[in-house]
Design a protein around this motif. Structure first.
Motif, mmCIF file in Angstrom:
data_model
loop_
_atom_site.group_PDB
_atom_site.id
_atom_site.type_symbol
_atom_site.label_atom_id
_atom_site.label_comp_id
_atom_site.label_asym_id
_atom_site.label_seq_id
_atom_site.Cartn_x
_atom_site.Cartn_y
_atom_site.Cartn_z
ATOM 1 N N THR A 71 5.819 8.336 7.007
ATOM 2 C CA THR A 71 6.465 7.017 6.917
ATOM 3 C C THR A 71 6.970 6.575 8.287
ATOM 4 O O THR A 71 6.840 5.398 8.664
ATOM 5 C CB THR A 71 7.631 7.072 5.921
ATOM 6 N N ALA A 74 4.068 5.396 10.327
ATOM 7 C CA ALA A 74 3.678 4.030 9.950
ATOM 8 C C ALA A 74 4.677 3.013 10.476
ATOM 9 O O ALA A 74 4.295 1.913 10.915
ATOM 10 C CB ALA A 74 3.568 3.933 8.424
ATOM 11 N N TRP A 77 4.096 2.283 14.377
ATOM 12 C CA TRP A 77 2.928 1.462 14.703
ATOM 13 C C TRP A 77 3.016 0.063 14.078
ATOM 14 O O TRP A 77 2.492 -0.911 14.640
ATOM 15 C CB TRP A 77 1.648 2.169 14.263
ATOM 16 N N THR A 78 3.688 -0.031 12.954
ATOM 17 C CA THR A 78 3.851 -1.359 12.350
ATOM 18 C C THR A 78 4.743 -2.240 13.224
ATOM 19 O O THR A 78 4.459 -3.435 13.444
ATOM 20 C CB THR A 78 4.451 -1.233 10.935
ATOM 21 N N PRO A 276 -1.916 3.085 8.105
ATOM 22 C CA PRO A 276 -1.171 1.927 8.640
ATOM 23 C C PRO A 276 -2.053 0.955 9.435
ATOM 24 O O PRO A 276 -1.837 -0.264 9.388
ATOM 25 C CB PRO A 276 -0.118 2.579 9.538
ATOM 26 N N PHE A 280 -2.073 -3.412 8.436
ATOM 27 C CA PHE A 280 -1.129 -4.173 9.273
ATOM 28 C C PHE A 280 -0.982 -5.613 8.792
ATOM 29 O O PHE A 280 0.054 -6.252 8.998
ATOM 30 C CB PHE A 280 -1.578 -4.166 10.735
ATOM 31 N N ALA A 286 3.619 -2.570 5.178
ATOM 32 C CA ALA A 286 2.751 -1.429 5.479
ATOM 33 C C ALA A 286 3.543 -0.125 5.506
ATOM 34 O O ALA A 286 3.013 0.945 5.168
ATOM 35 C CB ALA A 286 2.046 -1.647 6.814
ATOM 36 N N ILE A 287 4.810 -0.203 5.905
ATOM 37 C CA ILE A 287 5.645 1.009 5.946
ATOM 38 C C ILE A 287 5.849 1.544 4.534
ATOM 39 O O ILE A 287 5.688 2.748 4.262
ATOM 40 C CB ILE A 287 6.999 0.690 6.604
ATOM 41 N N THR A 290 2.584 2.932 3.008
ATOM 42 C CA THR A 290 2.278 4.275 3.523
ATOM 43 C C THR A 290 3.174 5.324 2.875
ATOM 44 O O THR A 290 2.725 6.436 2.549
ATOM 45 C CB THR A 290 2.455 4.308 5.047
#
Length: 365
Positions: A71, A74, A77-78, A276, A280, A286-287, A290
Motif C-alpha cells: 500500500t 502504491a 507512486w500515486t 498501481p 493511475f 489507486a492506493i 492496491t
C-alpha cells in the motif's frame, strides 16, 4: 394358553400384566434428559461479526506487514504521478496477463491445500473407526475367564489403542518420545515404557505400539482366548491403524513443492508492484485499490499455507487434542462395561408385546 405360556417363558419371561412401552412414546421428561446429555452439533447461526476478527483463526496477523508495504508503494507512486503527471502508466496487457496466471495458480494452491486438510480429517475418522472396532473386539471377544491378570491385560490393550491415537498426534507434530502427560500413563504398563527401565529408541512410536498389540493378539489366539473369526478381525483393524499412520505420513512428509510456493509468491509480488501503474487513472483511489488487492491475494495465499499441514497447533488446524480426548473418553466408558452382555436378559420388544403376534413370528419358517 399353555402354548402361549411356553412362548412367553421362552422369549424373555415377561409377565402377562406387563405391557412394554413403545420406544416411540417416551415420556417428555425422558426425552429432554436425553437431549441434554447429547453433544449438540449445529451450524453457526446469527451474526458473529467475523469480518472484524483479526486473531484466533484470521490470517491478518500474517499478512498485515506486506499489505502495508504494498500500500505504501502504491501511495508513493500515486502521489508522484498526481503531482508530476509524468508518463509512467503501463499498458493493460501486462496486468491482464499476470491476472490470468495468478488466478490459475491461486485456485490450484487453495484446492490442493484443502484436499490435504480434508483427507487428514477423513483419515482421523478412519482411525476412530478401527480403534472402536478393535477396542470392542478386545473387550467383548477376548475371554478372560474371570482371571484378574487377563482382565488387566484387556485394560492394557485398550489403553494401547488410545495410546496409538495420542502417539500419532505427537508424531505428526514432530514431537518424539513418549514423555508427555497425555501419553506416558497409557504406556506405563508395558515393560519397555516403565520408569527406570531401558527404553528402546524408535523413530515411530505409533508403529512401536502396533508391535505390542500384535504380540498380545498372537498370545490370545495361542491360548485360545479368542476364536479365529474375532482374531482375524483384530488383525484387520490393527492393519487399518497402520494404514492410517502411513497415510498421515504421506501428508506430513510430502508438502506442496517449495518451488511452486516460491513462484506463486513471486507472481503476487510482481502483480502488486505493477498494479498501481495500471490504475493511475483512478486518481488517489489507486492506493485503496492496491490495498484491497494485496489484502485479498496475500490472504488467499496465506490460507493455503495455513491448512497445508493440518496437524499443528494453529487455529485452523485439526483439533487433534479434542479427537484424542473424545476417543479416550469412549474407551473409558467401554472399560466400565461388563465384559459380557447377555441377550437372554432382554425383555419383549414393544412391537411384540402382543403374544399372538409373537406366536405368528415364532411359527414362521
Amino acid at each position: 394358553m399353555a402354548e402361549e405360556k411356553e412362548i412367553q417363558e421362552t422369549y424373555l419371561e415377561v409377565e402377562e400384566t406387563e405391557t412394554p412401552r413403545s420406544s416411540r412414546e417416551l415420556a417428555r421428561g425422558e426425552t429432554k434428559a436425553i437431549q441434554r446429555k447429547k453433544k449438540k452439533i449445529k451450524n453457526e447461526t446469527g451474526y458473529k461479526f467475523h469480518e472484524f476478527k483479526v486473531a484466533g483463526g484470521s490470517v491478518i496477523d500474517d499478512i498485515y506487514i506486506p499489505v502495508l508495504v504494498y500500500t505504501a508503494w502504491a501511495a508513493i507512486w500515486t502521489v508522484i504521478y498526481q503531482q508530476t503527471k509524468i508518463s509512467i502508466a503501463l499498458q493493460p496487457i501486462v496486468i491482464t496477463l499476470l491476472s490470468t496466471v495468478l488466478g490459475l495458480l491461486l485456485v490450484f494452491r487453495t484446492n490442493t491445500s484443502y484436499d490435504r486438510y480434508w483427507e487428514a480429517r477423513r483419515l482421523w475418522s478412519t482411525l476412530f473407526t478401527h480403534s472402536r472396532n478393535l477396542s470392542r473386539l478386545i473387550w467383548y471377544d477376548v475371554d478372560a475367564a474371570g482371571d484378574r491378570k487377563k482382565v488387566a491385560e484387556k485394560f492394557g490393550a485398550v489403553n494401547l489403542v488410545v495410546a496409538f491415537a495420542v502417539a500419532c498426534k505427537h508424531y505428526l507434530r514432530g514431537e518424539k518420545g513418549f514423555h508427555y502427560e497425555d501419553l506416558h500413563n497409557l504406556l506405563i504398563h508395558v515393560p519397555d515404557f516403565k520408569p527406570g527401565q531401558y527404553h528402546p529408541e524408535t523413530d515411530s512410536l505409533p508403529l512401536e505400539i502396533t508391535f505390542h498389540l500384535a504380540s498380545y493378539f498372537k498370545r490370545t489366539r495361542k491360548e485360545g482366548m479368542v476364536d479365529a473369526v474375532a482374531g482375524g478381525q483384530m488383525i484387520i483393524a490393527l492393519n487399518g491403524l497402520t494404514d492410517s499412520l502411513s497415510s498421515f505420513e504421506r501428508i506430513v512428509f510430502s508438502p506442496v513443492p517449495i518451488a511452486y510456493n516460491i513462484h506463486l509468491k513471486q507472481i503476487i509480488m510482481f502483480y502488486l508492484l505493477l498494479l498501481p501503474f495500471q490504475i493511475f487513472s483512478t486518481g488517489y483511489s489507486a492506493i485503496f485499490i492496491t490495498f484491497l488487492a494485496a489484502f485479498c491475494l496475500l490472504g488467499i495465499e496465506a490460507i493455503g499455507s495455513e491448512i497445508e499441514n493440518p496437524f499443528g497447533y494453529d487455529h485452523n488446524d485439526l483439533d487433534l487434542q479434542g479427537f484424542c480426548e473424545e476417543l479416550k473418553a469412549e474407551m473409558a466408558q467401554l472399560c466400565e462395561r461388563p465384559t459380557a452382555l447377555e441377550s437372554t436378559a432382554w425383555s419383549l420388544p414393544a412391537e411384540l408385546s402382543d403374544l399372538t403376534k409373537l406366536k405368528s413370528f415364532a411359527n414362521r419358517k
